[in-house]
Enzyme design. Structure first.
Site, mmCIF file in Angstrom:
data_model
loop_
_atom_site.group_PDB
_atom_site.id
_atom_site.type_symbol
_atom_site.label_atom_id
_atom_site.label_comp_id
_atom_site.label_asym_id
_atom_site.label_seq_id
_atom_site.Cartn_x
_atom_site.Cartn_y
_atom_site.Cartn_z
ATOM 1 N N HIS A 124 -27.969 49.422 12.396
ATOM 2 C CA HIS A 124 -27.245 48.164 12.148
ATOM 3 C C HIS A 124 -26.525 47.807 13.458
ATOM 4 C CE1 HIS A 124 -23.948 45.708 10.429
ATOM 5 N NE2 HIS A 124 -24.665 45.606 9.325
ATOM 6 N N ASP A 201 -23.739 57.226 10.513
ATOM 7 C CA ASP A 201 -23.349 55.989 9.844
ATOM 8 C C ASP A 201 -23.806 56.093 8.391
ATOM 9 O OD1 ASP A 201 -23.299 53.501 8.694
ATOM 10 O OD2 ASP A 201 -24.272 52.457 10.348
ATOM 11 N N GLN A 204 -24.773 53.024 3.999
ATOM 12 C CA GLN A 204 -25.677 52.855 2.863
ATOM 13 C C GLN A 204 -25.832 54.138 2.056
ATOM 14 O OE1 GLN A 204 -26.960 50.034 1.780
ATOM 15 N NE2 GLN A 204 -26.124 48.846 3.471
ATOM 16 N N LYS A 227 -19.395 49.287 -0.204
ATOM 17 C CA LYS A 227 -20.807 49.584 -0.465
ATOM 18 C C LYS A 227 -20.964 50.554 -1.633
ATOM 19 C CE LYS A 227 -22.337 47.902 3.719
ATOM 20 N NZ LYS A 227 -23.079 46.656 3.867
ATOM 21 N N CYS A 365 -28.683 42.204 10.150
ATOM 22 C CA CYS A 365 -27.907 42.811 11.254
ATOM 23 C C CYS A 365 -28.684 43.941 11.926
ATOM 24 C CB CYS A 365 -26.542 43.310 10.789
ATOM 25 S SG CYS A 365 -25.454 41.996 10.295
HETATM 26 C C1 LIG Z 1 -26.156 50.833 7.825
HETATM 27 C C2 LIG Z 1 -24.935 49.995 7.996
HETATM 28 N N1 LIG Z 1 -24.075 50.271 8.989
HETATM 29 C C3 LIG Z 1 -22.955 49.560 9.175
HETATM 30 C C4 LIG Z 1 -22.641 48.506 8.357
HETATM 31 C C5 LIG Z 1 -21.381 47.755 8.584
HETATM 32 O O1 LIG Z 1 -20.507 47.935 7.508
HETATM 33 P P1 LIG Z 1 -19.169 47.081 7.404
HETATM 34 O O2 LIG Z 1 -19.574 45.642 7.538
HETATM 35 O O3 LIG Z 1 -18.638 47.413 6.043
HETATM 36 O O4 LIG Z 1 -18.264 47.511 8.510
HETATM 37 C C6 LIG Z 1 -23.516 48.163 7.327
HETATM 38 C C7 LIG Z 1 -23.264 46.983 6.472
HETATM 39 O O5 LIG Z 1 -24.190 46.310 6.042
HETATM 40 C C8 LIG Z 1 -24.686 48.927 7.141
HETATM 41 O O6 LIG Z 1 -25.543 48.649 6.149
#
Ligand SMILES: Cc1ncc(COP(=O)(O)O)c(C=O)c1O
Length: 407
Positions: A124, A201, A204, A227, A365
């Protein structure tokens, strides 16, 4: 077959009764954010209605009650990911905030020119841009683990990328765009063989997989409450205690200090050293109730049911002429990305929305991933524990309608 009582689970989510464009809502945008059960909504309103107060240092009743509820969530989160100590749980505003914290503190202190950071092609933007910013400032080099045609990481190439120069590996546990579950145990172990630290990270993974940061031996593990059925604006940075202690603070201000004078300021202990200012108290308090919701159902039960939904949807959608599923990794969570020949993903999303079906469309993203796949974007249906097989039937029917209208 799953043993869960889905009708009972759905009854805990008032939003699922909403009508959208005259149709009962089908919510398949769970990878973007999950809906919230009543106990989470109630916890927010209870906090504001009955014990709203600023936390820590307060000696009055409300402040003590708010502080206890706030710290209760830290304990719940410690168990949720099996951290060794509650001091290793730092409250942030989300996954993005947690990654930036590590890049700006650990990264700025310990990385230097020529050092290498490894990420993957599945990341992401939140797990790309903070490292690019660091590389620009420090002269570090960003390396990327490629994927194969199914959406699995090329671990053979990861092995080749690793060297004495690798100082940090930062990879996603579960891809938000393709649903791939990455073999993070292997990645962590290999990176450690070269003395590199590893950030996972878990944005998900948090709602689908049982997470054990000690078994994984992750140095950092980051995720967002929204999430996994919790509120927005609240996230977690887990870090090993000795590493967190070695890092300078991130933001300066109240709460993160031990003593302040104009000559010198000393910093607070963990976890408060990284929690400057009045935090997002209500949302932190409510996160405990999201964890309770998950624990009552059981993560394994959830994962099993969601996998049944995934298999059913994958078979159903694969049978639609002209539809191609994007991402067929060996191990996946309930994320189903697809494209349809001759139809822009946005048109798919708009026409499904007219039928009350919420999916996400676009690059999710993950622009570098879309570029690798040579597509503009996908339509993505992502399933949570409250979704049903009937809703998937409605999706398949809806897609046929999209085809009729556009082609
Ligand atoms: C794999 C992953 N990393 C990071 C993020 C970013 O999360 P946040 O917008 O809650 O900071 C997301 C959000 O869609 C994500 O799916």
């Amino acid at each position: 077959m799953s043993v869960l009582d889905i009708t009972q689970i759905r009854s805990q989510f008032p939003i699922l009764e909403e009508q959208v464009n005259g149709k009962k809502l089908v919510y398949f945008d769970n990878a973007a954010t999950t809906q919230k059960p009543l106990k989470v909504i109630q916890a927010l309103s209870d906090y504001y209605g009955h014990y709203n107060a600023n936390i820590h240092r307060g000696i009055h009743f409300l402040a003590e009650k708010a502080t206890m509820a706030f710290e209760d969530t830290r304990n719940s989160l410690k168990d949720f990911i099996n951290a060794g100590k509650k001091e290793e749980i730092i409250f942030t505003y989300g996954t993005t905030d947690s990654i930036n914290l590590v890049a700006q503190t650990y990264g700025r202190k310990f990385l230097k020119e020529g050092d290498e950071i490894i990420i993957s092609n599945l990341e992401h933007h939140s797990n790309i841009v903070p490292w690019q910013m660091l590389c620009e400032e420090k002269g570090c080099i960003l390396k990327v683990i490629p994927i194969d045609e199914k959406g699995d990481l090329r671990l053979d190439i990861f092995d080749e990328l690793l060297s004495e120069k690798t100082k940090l590996v930062s990879v996603v546990h579960v891809s938000n765009a393709l649903g791939t579950i990455n073999p993070v145990e292997y990645i962590i172990q290999k990176a450690h063989d070269f003395g590199a630290k590893v950030l996972i990270d878990g944005a998900q993974a948090s709602s689908h997989l049982t997470i054990d940061v000690q078994a994984l031996d992750a140095d950092f593990y980051v995720f967002s409450a929204h999430k996994f059925y919790g509120p927005t604006g609240m996230g977690v940075l887990y870090g090993k205690e000795d590493i967190l202690n070695s890092m300078p603070p991130y933001r300066g201000g109240g709460e993160m200090i031990k003593e302040v004078s104009f000559e010198k300021t000393t910093y607070n202990e963990l976890p408060y050293k990284f929690e400057a200012g009045t935090p997002n108290i209500a949302d932190v308090v409510a996160v405990k109730y999201a964890i309770d919701f998950i624990n009552e159902i059981g993560k394994e039960n959830m994962a099993q049911y969601e996998n049944e939904l995934l298999v059913y949807a994958s078979n159903k959608l694969a049978a639609i002429e002209g539809l191609k599923i994007v991402g067929e990794a060996k191990q996946k969570v309930s994320v189903l990305s697809f494209v349809i020949d001759g139809i822009h993903p946005q048109d798919i999303g708009v026409i499904l929305d007219q039928q009350g079906i919420a999916v996400r469309t676009g690059h999710h993203c993950t622009q570098p991933l879309m570029k690798t796949l040579n597509i503009l974007g996908t339509a993505r249906a992502s399933f949570a524990v409250y979704n049903t097989f009937e809703e998937i039937d409605r999706l398949a029917f809806g897609i046929e309608k999209v085809k009729k209208m556009v082609l």
